[in-house]
Design a protein around this motif. Structure first.
Motif, mmCIF file in Angstrom:
data_model
loop_
_atom_site.group_PDB
_atom_site.id
_atom_site.type_symbol
_atom_site.label_atom_id
_atom_site.label_comp_id
_atom_site.label_asym_id
_atom_site.label_seq_id
_atom_site.Cartn_x
_atom_site.Cartn_y
_atom_site.Cartn_z
ATOM 1 N N ARG A 31 28.355 54.658 48.024
ATOM 2 C CA ARG A 31 27.027 54.507 48.613
ATOM 3 C C ARG A 31 26.587 53.055 48.595
ATOM 4 N N ALA A 32 26.885 52.378 47.489
ATOM 5 C CA ALA A 32 26.477 50.975 47.395
ATOM 6 C C ALA A 32 27.129 50.169 48.514
ATOM 7 N N VAL A 33 28.417 50.386 48.697
ATOM 8 C CA VAL A 33 29.142 49.634 49.722
ATOM 9 C C VAL A 33 28.642 50.021 51.106
ATOM 10 N N HIS A 34 28.376 51.299 51.277
ATOM 11 C CA HIS A 34 27.893 51.767 52.574
ATOM 12 C C HIS A 34 26.539 51.137 52.911
ATOM 13 N N THR A 35 25.634 51.161 51.944
ATOM 14 C CA THR A 35 24.306 50.604 52.177
ATOM 15 C C THR A 35 24.402 49.108 52.462
ATOM 16 N N LEU A 36 25.255 48.468 51.684
ATOM 17 C CA LEU A 36 25.436 47.029 51.850
ATOM 18 C C LEU A 36 25.947 46.725 53.253
ATOM 19 N N LYS A 37 26.897 47.524 53.674
ATOM 20 C CA LYS A 37 27.469 47.309 55.007
ATOM 21 C C LYS A 37 26.387 47.477 56.074
ATOM 22 N N GLY A 38 25.598 48.543 55.915
ATOM 23 C CA GLY A 38 24.536 48.802 56.878
ATOM 24 C C GLY A 38 23.556 47.642 56.927
ATOM 25 N N SER A 39 23.213 47.124 55.746
ATOM 26 C CA SER A 39 22.246 46.034 55.695
ATOM 27 C C SER A 39 22.828 44.761 56.293
ATOM 28 N N ALA A 40 24.086 44.490 55.972
ATOM 29 C CA ALA A 40 24.731 43.280 56.491
ATOM 30 C C ALA A 40 24.762 43.336 58.016
ATOM 31 N N GLY A 41 24.873 44.547 58.542
ATOM 32 C CA GLY A 41 24.944 44.718 59.988
ATOM 33 C C GLY A 41 23.669 44.298 60.696
ATOM 34 N N LEU A 42 22.572 44.248 59.934
ATOM 35 C CA LEU A 42 21.299 43.858 60.541
ATOM 36 C C LEU A 42 21.264 42.364 60.813
ATOM 37 N N PHE A 43 22.141 41.643 60.141
ATOM 38 C CA PHE A 43 22.158 40.199 60.321
ATOM 39 C C PHE A 43 23.476 39.804 60.981
ATOM 40 N N ASP A 44 23.595 38.552 61.227
ATOM 41 C CA ASP A 44 24.790 38.092 61.916
ATOM 42 C C ASP A 44 25.863 37.726 60.896
ATOM 43 N N PHE A 45 26.275 38.716 60.110
ATOM 44 C CA PHE A 45 27.264 38.455 59.069
ATOM 45 C C PHE A 45 28.500 39.311 59.323
ATOM 46 N N ALA A 46 29.093 39.123 60.486
ATOM 47 C CA ALA A 46 30.199 39.997 60.888
ATOM 48 C C ALA A 46 31.337 40.056 59.862
ATOM 49 N N ALA B 224 36.341 48.279 52.961
ATOM 50 C CA ALA B 224 36.181 48.769 51.586
ATOM 51 C C ALA B 224 35.643 50.195 51.604
ATOM 52 N N GLU B 225 34.726 50.451 52.511
ATOM 53 C CA GLU B 225 34.129 51.782 52.608
ATOM 54 C C GLU B 225 35.202 52.806 52.998
ATOM 55 N N ASP B 226 36.057 52.437 53.942
ATOM 56 C CA ASP B 226 37.132 53.347 54.348
ATOM 57 C C ASP B 226 38.030 53.689 53.165
ATOM 58 N N LEU B 227 38.371 52.638 52.422
ATOM 59 C CA LEU B 227 39.247 52.850 51.269
ATOM 60 C C LEU B 227 38.566 53.762 50.246
ATOM 61 N N LEU B 228 37.276 53.486 50.007
ATOM 62 C CA LEU B 228 36.532 54.304 49.045
ATOM 63 C C LEU B 228 36.395 55.743 49.542
#
Lengths: 655, 99
Positions: free
Chosen positions: A41-56, A65-69
């Protein structure tokens, strides 16, 4: 910085820390499903949040990492050392990226390459297990993501307060109607239903519609515990998936906020997360208030000469302001009290890395993280503790072969324990390693001529052991890149001393050693102003400075062998700090002189400095030994950059 | 009988069970386009709900039955979609903002 980005930095770093904690716990117990869920969940949330910015690059690495988890979570892949290592590498990279974002607002230039390497590494274990149908878990969990996304806007207000949520997916078999089941009746009996989504499992075939083939799929969220829901579906266990979801402890995730622009949840949480720099800014302001208040004292004195009644009223008002300013200072400093946990939680990962680099097997235990202290102590502890831990792994814990030969468990044990003792905090780092041999210490001290031979002989074993904290002391015969950097434990003693604490070592040869760090719980912080005289920097306590002013050279009047200037109709003697200290003065510039107005008895004195620096809160330490009798010096303060600053007693220097 | 046709509108009354599936299917199909009034409906058997979800007749009325009103009606009444409908009968096509 954009407020949203600021929030992302705060939450993102917490999530990174959370993920790292979970991964380390998983390493100890790879079957801990709750930890797998949590890190996922932590990685998922982080990914979602990063997606809001230009941090491809960040999003891509986190996605991998999420896929692996997800695969680990679906139990298609064991969370072995390799997997954990790869995931930790990804988390560390994100940590570094956050640092860069905090500094510059962007990812470092290398992020793209790093991300690519991480993605490759993260996908490698997936490729290896390809035969076990890797796609399935990702899609299996995708329904949950989709469900939560859909439900996000429809969950009732205050849902952030719910302790737990259970996700349910119920896919009745096509022939269930024939068996007499009514799936709707079951769904209706789900307790605490929060959200329900019903759709078709397969596209409807309206031409040849079979009304008795069930083609429905139910997805729901409930506040009831998983066990209660299992009860409802006890006869169709093969058709149901029940997933307990722990609420994100931060309430709404960042992406929630970005979408709804609604901070209502936070109000319900009753706590406010504030950037530490804003608290520091508040403390600075309180410091300024105290300085401004000091100025008032002199006005009272001035008024007394002309209007005693006004002076009395002013004095009463001044006393009240003084009391409030002091209370405000205490309150502002109180906000800075934090649990040691904040520093402690960063340590396990580092110990793990150090042990891996040195090929030592170490179990690291931490306790007492709930003990609280001032932020400067909590933050300042990190460096010395890391050093002590490095030392324990490197010099304390023996290599496995040596441990086996000594009849000890092969895996070494290092314990970090904090506890309150009176008004002190005691942090003990114990290892069950080789211990410190006083004979060797004496020999090394002799070899390095640290103190005289006679003095060495006079020391008790315990005293000799403390020599390990002496500058220039290092007993390790092999210089390693972990702790053999020419700085020994003396740097630990120095940084602990800078926090107002002390450090000691007890040891039993062959059994282990314990390093004890004692610290004050609260710091007595002195606000100082940094000034320059000649080429030297000094500190001046803020509370003696009534005001700071600039005097144009033309207004400086020579009076006999001294100088003076007029400040608000009063003639104020002007002294140069460099002459007070007998150091070479910088030539007087044509620009305005910078002058500290200092109260000296009931008159004001101007002290000209060559330049004014920042204000700073420091731990003032009295000088010891020969220096103790040095006039005009209140004490010394260790600055953040390691410099030692003498803090001056200006009234004494003037008098 | 819980299914009844009145003025070319299908009325569902009270609890609708598996026995109501066939008659409802007939009414929905021949001819198609009849509205369904849920004002007096109670529990809908999954098979009955499935018919409404598949054929999507215009549904009217507000049932007093709470589960139906809260969780099922919004999915059957497109007009209420978008007002926080919990149901998306068109299935999994909703875009996922995170993925």
């Amino acid at each position: 910085m954009d407020e949203l980005l600021e929030q992302f930095l705060i939450e993102g770093r917490e999530l990174v820390q959370l993920a790292a904690d979970d991964l380390l716990a998983l390493e100890r117990d790879p079957a801990d499903m709750a930890r797998i869920d949590s890190v996922f969940r932590a990685v998922h949330t982080l990914k979602g949040s990063a997606g809001l910015f230009d941090f491809a690059p960040m999003t891509l690495a986190l996605h991998a990492a999420e896929d692996l988890l997800g695969t680990v979570r679906a139990r298609l892949l064991a969370a072995d050392r390799g997997v954990i290592d790869t995931l930790l590498a990804c988390i560390s990279a994100n940590e570094a990226w956050f640092a860069s974002i905090a500094r510059a607002g962007v990812l470092p230039a290398s992020a793209g390459d790093e991300s690519e390497a991480l993605c490759t590494a993260l996908r490698a274990p997936l490729a290896a297990s390809e035969h076990t149908e890797v796609v399935a878990p990702a899609s299996a969990r995708k329904w949950l993501t989709t469900l939560l996304d859909r439900a996000r806007n429809t969950l009732p207000d205050g849902d952030a307060m719910e302790p737990a949520i259970t996700a349910i997916r119920y896919a009745p078999t096509a022939d269930c109607f024939f068996l007499g089941d009514d799936p709707m009746a079951l769904v209706r009996s789900i307790p605490g239903l929060l959200y329900l989504h019903i759709d078709a499992r397969e596209a409807w075939n309206l031409e040849n519609f079979d009304p008795f083939a069930c083609n429905l799929r139910f997805e729901a969220l409930s506040t009831a515990p998983a066990a209660d829901i299992k009860q409802v579906f006890q006869f169709v266990p093969d058709q149901i998936e029940i997933l307990p979801l722990r609420r994100n402890k931060f309430g709404a995730t960042l992406s929630d906020r970005a979408e709804t622009g609604d901070l209502a949840d936070d109000i319900a949480l009753r706590t406010l997360r504030v950037d530490a720099s804003r608290i520091d800014a508040l403390v600075d302001l309180v410091g300024e208030l105290i300085v401004a208040k000091n100025g008032l004292a002199h006005l009272v004195g001035q008024a007394a000469a002309t209007d005693p009644v006004l002076a009395r009223a002013l004095a009463a008002s001044h006393a009240e302001i003084e009391r409030l300013a002091a209370a405000m200072h205490r309150a502002a400093m109180g906000v800075r009290v934090l649990p040691l946990e904040r520093t402690f939680r960063r340590l396990p990962r580092l110990v793990r890395d150090i042990a891996a680099a040195l090929s030592r097997e170490v179990v690291f235990e931490v306790s007492g993280g709930e003990v609280a202290a001032d932020k400067s102590i909590v933050d300042g502890l990190f460096e010395p503790l890391l050093h002590v831990l490095r030392n324990a792994v490197d010099h304390g814990i023996e290599p496995a072969s040596a441990r086996r030969a000594a009849g000890k468990p092969v895996v070494g044990r290092i314990a970090l324990k904090a506890e309150r003792s009176g008004d002190q905090i005691v942090i003990a780092v114990s290892d069950d390693g080789t211990g410190v041999d006083p004979k060797k210490i004496r020999a090394a001290a002799r070899a390095r001529a640290l103190i005289s031979d006679a003095a060495i002989d006079a020391l008790t074993d315990h005293q000799a052991t403390q020599l390990i904290f002496t500058p220039g002391f290092s007993t390790a015969s092999a210089v390693t890149n972990i702790s053999g950097r020419g700085v020994g434990l003396d740097s630990v003693r120095a940084s602990v001393a800078a926090l107002g604490g002390s450090v000691s070592l007890t040891s039993e040869t062959g059994i282990g050693s314990t390093i004890r760090v004692s610290l004050p719980q609260a710091v007595s912080v002195t606000s100082i102003m940094i000034v320059r005289a000649g080429t030297e920097l000094f500190g001046v306590p803020m509370n003696v400075v009534a005001e700071v002013t600039r005097v144009p050279p033309a207004r400086i009047l020579p009076i006999r062998d001294g100088e003076a200037f007029v400040l608000r109709d009063r003639t104020v003697p002007l002294l140069r700090l460099s002459s007070l200290l007998n150091i070479e003065a910088a030539p007087r510039a044509a620009t305005d002189a910078r002058v500290l107005i200092v109260a000296f008895g009931d008159q004001l004195v101007g002290v000209q400095v060559d330049s004014l620096g920042d204000r700073s809160d420091v731990m003032l330490r009295p000088l010891t030994g020969l220096l103790a009798s040095m006039p005009g010096v209140l004490g010394a303060a260790l600055m953040g950059d390691g410099r030692v600053l003498l803090v001056l007693d200006l009234p004494e220097l003037i008098g | 009988m819980s299914v009844r046709l009145e003025d070319n509108v299908i009325h569902l009354n009270g609890s609708c069970g598996i026995a109501d599936v066939e008659p409802l299917l007939v009414l929905l199909q021949s001819p198609p386009g009849r509205a369904v009034d849920l004002s007096d409906a109670g529990h809908l058997h999954a098979a009955v709900f499935q018919l409404l979800l598949a054929f999507r007749p215009p549904c009217t009325g507000h049932s007093a039955e709470s589960f139906l009103a809260a969780w099922l009606m919004p999915a059957l009444m497109p007009a209420q979609k978008g007002q926080g409908s919990a149901l998306d009968p068109l299935g999994p096509a909703a875009p996922d903002p995170i993925h």
